[in-house]
Design a protein around this motif. Structure first.
Motif, mmCIF file in Angstrom:
data_model
loop_
_atom_site.group_PDB
_atom_site.id
_atom_site.type_symbol
_atom_site.label_atom_id
_atom_site.label_comp_id
_atom_site.label_asym_id
_atom_site.label_seq_id
_atom_site.Cartn_x
_atom_site.Cartn_y
_atom_site.Cartn_z
ATOM 1 N N ARG A 84 -13.488 -42.609 -19.162
ATOM 2 C CA ARG A 84 -12.561 -41.765 -18.174
ATOM 3 C C ARG A 84 -11.858 -42.434 -17.540
ATOM 4 N NH1 ARG A 84 -18.075 -40.383 -15.968
ATOM 5 N NH2 ARG A 84 -19.187 -42.530 -15.812
ATOM 6 N N GLU B 259 -10.527 -37.795 -19.562
ATOM 7 C CA GLU B 259 -12.659 -37.310 -19.535
ATOM 8 C C GLU B 259 -13.260 -36.496 -20.508
ATOM 9 O OE1 GLU B 259 -15.815 -35.909 -16.609
ATOM 10 O OE2 GLU B 259 -13.742 -35.834 -15.884
ATOM 11 N N ILE C 290 -14.752 -34.159 -21.888
ATOM 12 C CA ILE C 290 -15.253 -33.140 -21.654
ATOM 13 C C ILE C 290 -16.277 -31.672 -22.498
ATOM 14 C CG2 ILE C 290 -14.324 -32.708 -19.292
ATOM 15 C CD1 ILE C 290 -12.933 -30.265 -20.930
ATOM 16 N N GLY C 291 -16.273 -32.181 -23.774
ATOM 17 C CA GLY C 291 -16.385 -31.165 -24.623
ATOM 18 C C GLY C 291 -16.696 -32.010 -26.198
ATOM 19 N N ARG D 122 -12.681 -32.367 -26.612
ATOM 20 C CA ARG D 122 -11.983 -32.137 -25.305
ATOM 21 C C ARG D 122 -12.496 -33.195 -23.863
ATOM 22 N NH1 ARG D 122 -14.718 -27.989 -23.764
ATOM 23 N NH2 ARG D 122 -16.601 -28.299 -26.296
ATOM 24 N N ARG E 152 -10.208 -34.480 -20.873
ATOM 25 C CA ARG E 152 -9.396 -33.945 -19.216
ATOM 26 C C ARG E 152 -8.669 -34.966 -19.158
ATOM 27 N NH1 ARG E 152 -12.878 -30.492 -16.324
ATOM 28 N NH2 ARG E 152 -13.861 -32.877 -15.683
ATOM 29 N N VAL F 243 -5.961 -30.603 -20.575
ATOM 30 C CA VAL F 243 -6.953 -30.629 -21.548
ATOM 31 C C VAL F 243 -6.167 -30.818 -22.546
ATOM 32 C CG1 VAL F 243 -9.033 -29.800 -22.601
ATOM 33 C CG2 VAL F 243 -8.849 -29.006 -20.299
ATOM 34 N N LEU G 250 -22.943 -33.668 -23.981
ATOM 35 C CA LEU G 250 -22.221 -33.518 -24.908
ATOM 36 C C LEU G 250 -23.207 -32.831 -26.270
ATOM 37 C CD1 LEU G 250 -19.843 -36.417 -24.512
ATOM 38 C CD2 LEU G 250 -19.134 -34.010 -23.694
#
Length: 482
Positions: free
Chosen positions: A31, A238, A240-241, A253, A255, A260, A280
């Motif tokens: 990130r 970063e 995010i999931g 995923r 970002r 994304v 996560l």
């Protein structure tokens, strides 16, 4: 397999290189704008600053990772450009037990052959299986593990670290220099198990190095080799999931400032600290562990100090431990349980001056241990500047001329560590209590997700540069065998 690695710190890059060596495709997702994580180097006001780790021990672990990624030892030595740090530490002491104030350099002036032999024996007994290996609690039925565990017990591994030092070492100064590493373990020397003498052996017995270009250069060389070997390192991404089904990760995923990105993977290694990791894995059924006890935190101030004034300081060492008189009380204050922690009443400091090793002007860093945000929920955004000023005033009074008038380049407090995703604002992760030691630490495999593995300070073998590198290799081996 194509493996996604979340985090470009030393554990993530170690995992990437070992996976490449095993024939896998890797993508490292970070990130930040640079690699290194808690062992990175940043430029602030024209100065190179190491916000986290400040020296390298057991550099062979870096060479092993680079070799797995295809970079030979000679070329790796040329790229890393490591300088020996001598002495490893200078301890500066107030009057103790009737002795006048003094300085002790280690290992140069440490004349404790009996203890050093015992400490090396502890390291030899613990390293192969319980630090560098994948021994787990369930594997103790293995005769080889039982034999190694028996040897550790006979050496007194389950007694307190302080007890084992006190029975062999008479000099109170040497006792502190052989037990201060318990701070890295997150507990007082009297409560730390003696097996953590292995940390002291890494520092005092095996030597200390520093990359000429700063600690972050180690990660830069590792990241470059990942890319040369065909892997990818994606910065400013970063996560995010995680995506997945039926207890398996299928991708993630990430970002960026633009959009994304959906990235498919056959497995993931997660090196983020617990709050990010738990967020996560939860949607895919990954289970977080029971509540853990966390280590103390620290306030770290990076300073631009007049080099001429530094020449008159009480020590001329890369690392100086400037001790207050109240050593045991200090540990009680910063390791207290929830809501009971306090700031040090008689502070001890770690003062880091890379310029001593590199021979080039550079910043000075001052680390002051403090309680984490669970132990003492202080408003660091409000009190941080005044607290740093008070610390510098204390050091000025102890003989560090000019430090009070130095330019403050950057400060990190528990609030800053928390904003970076670290549990309770501590960069030292879970404390190494008996229940959180070695194979009893958070397991590398994520319960509920077959192809997700953890690496870094939250899991086995623990906190520090060598454990981070080891955890990356172990994570790569675990995922390769899943």
């Amino acid at each position: 397999m194509h493996i996604g690695i979340i985090g470009a710190g030393l554990s993530g890059l170690s995992a990437a290189l070992h996976l490449i060596g095993a024939g896998h495709e890797v993508t490292v997702i970070e990130r930040s704008r640079g690699v290194g994580g808690r062992a990175g180097t940043v430029r602030i006001g024209g100065h190179l600053v190491d916000p986290g780790a400040s020296v390298l021990t057991m550099p062979g672990l870096v060479f092993d990772a680079l070799a797995a990624g295809g970079l030979g030892r000679g070329d790796a030595e040329d790229e890393l450009d490591l300088l020996p740090v001598t002495p490893a530490y200078a301890g500066r002491f107030p009057a103790l037990d009737g002795r006048p104030p003094s300085v002790l350099h280690v290992p140069d002036e440490l004349d404790e052959p009996e203890h050093m032999a015992w400490q090396q024996g502890m390291f030899d007994a613990a390293y192969q299986r319980f630090i560098g290996g994948d021994a787990a609690w369930a594997s103790y039925a293995n005769p080889r593990d039982l034999a190694a565990l028996g040897r550790l017990v006979r050496l007194g591994a389950l007694r307190s670290m302080q007890h084992q030092v006190d029975r062999r070492v008479d000099d109170p100064r040497a006792r502190r220099m052989l037990t201060f590493q318990a701070l890295y373990a997150g507990i007082a020397p009297s409560a730390a198990r003696a097996v953590y003498a292995v940390i002291s052996h890494m520092d005092v017995g095996l030597g200390v190095w520093y990359p000429r270009a700063g600690m972050g250069w180690v990660a830069s060389v590792m990241a470059r080799q990942v890319q040369r070997a065909g892997g990818r390192v994606l910065l400013d991404h970063e996560v995010i999931g995680l995506d997945g089904r039926r207890g398996r990760v299928t991708g993630l995923r990430a970002r960026t400032s633009a959009r994304v990105h959906q990235l498919p993977f056959d497995g993931v290694i997660i090196t983020a600290d617990a709050p990010v990791t738990d967020r996560l894995i939860a949607p895919l059924g990954g289970r977080a562990p029971r509540r853990v006890r966390l280590s103390p935190s620290a306030v770290v101030a990076h300073l631009d100090v007049d080099p001429d004034l530094q020449d008159h300081w009480p020590t001329q060492a890369h690392h100086t431990l400037d001790f207050g008189a109240a050593w045991e009380q200090t540990f009680a204050e910063i390791t207290a349980t929830r809501g009971r922690g306090t700031l040090m009443s008689d502070p001890s400091f770690l003062i880091t001056r890379p310029s001593i090793t590199t021979g080039e002007p550079g910043p000075v860093s001052v680390l002051a241990p403090c309680p984490n945000l669970e132990s003492a929920p202080l408003d660091w955004d409000a009190l941080g500047a005044d607290y740093v000023r008070e610390l510098l005033r204390t050091l000025e009074a102890r003989g560090y001329r000019g430090i009070l008038d130095a330019e403050v380049l950057h400060v990190d407090t528990p609030a800053d560590w928390a904003r970076q995703g670290m549990s309770a604002g501590t960069p030292f992760a879970a404390a190494h209590t008996l229940r959180q030691t070695g194979p009893l630490r958070r397991p590398q495999r994520v319960p509920g997700i077959a192809n997700a593995v953890l690496a870094g300070s939250m899991t086995h073998p623990g906190v520090g540069v060598p454990p981070a590198l080891i955890s990356g290799r172990l994570a790569a081996e675990a995922l390769s065998s899943s």
